[in-house]
Design an enzyme around this catalytic site. Sequence first.
Site, PDB file in Angstrom:
ATOM      1  CG  MET A 136     -49.035   3.323  11.046  1.00  0.00           C
ATOM      2  SD  MET A 136     -49.806   2.144   9.948  1.00  0.00           S
ATOM      3  CE  MET A 136     -48.785   0.737  10.193  1.00  0.00           C
ATOM      4  CB  SER A 137     -46.224   5.348   5.201  1.00  0.00           C
ATOM      5  OG  SER A 137     -45.476   4.171   5.027  1.00  0.00           O
ATOM      6  CB  THR A 138     -49.588   8.724   5.780  1.00  0.00           C
ATOM      7  OG1 THR A 138     -50.626   7.738   5.700  1.00  0.00           O
ATOM      8  CG2 THR A 138     -48.711   8.639   4.542  1.00  0.00           C
TER       9      THR A 138
END
Length: 141
Positions: free
Chosen positions: A1-3
């Site tokens: 996941m990016s964030t």
Amino acid sequence: MSTNAQKDDLVRQVALLESYCAANGWSYEIISDVGSGLNYHKRGLKVLISWICSGEVGRLVLSHKDRLLRFGSELVLSLCEHFGVEVIIINASEDSTFEEDLTNDVIEIVTVFSGWLYGSHNHKNKKVMERLQEVAKEVTL
């Protein structure tokens, strides 16, 4: 996941992978990271590459190809091929067009660089920049 804001997506992907592996009777270990798909220094990615190269992985199961890396996943997949690691991509999307892939790639790049730019404006960095500007003025006087 990016964030961290995407943790719900991460929970769903982990559940999908666990269900898939359990349904096939495979033993497994989940590796997950939160960070940009452009970040090659994530702990989980380093662990995975180490395991692949040392023969500790027989099968790599991904929910989506781009969950591995946004760019450069082909390199890891080539390592898998070289070391005899079977790769299974559960949601292999054959339906996306070149334009859709390109659009997603551009969005990822803009998102990463926006984060870097925004991060350069935080309070701590502003103080450092102000002090550097003061020192630069003193040196030029």
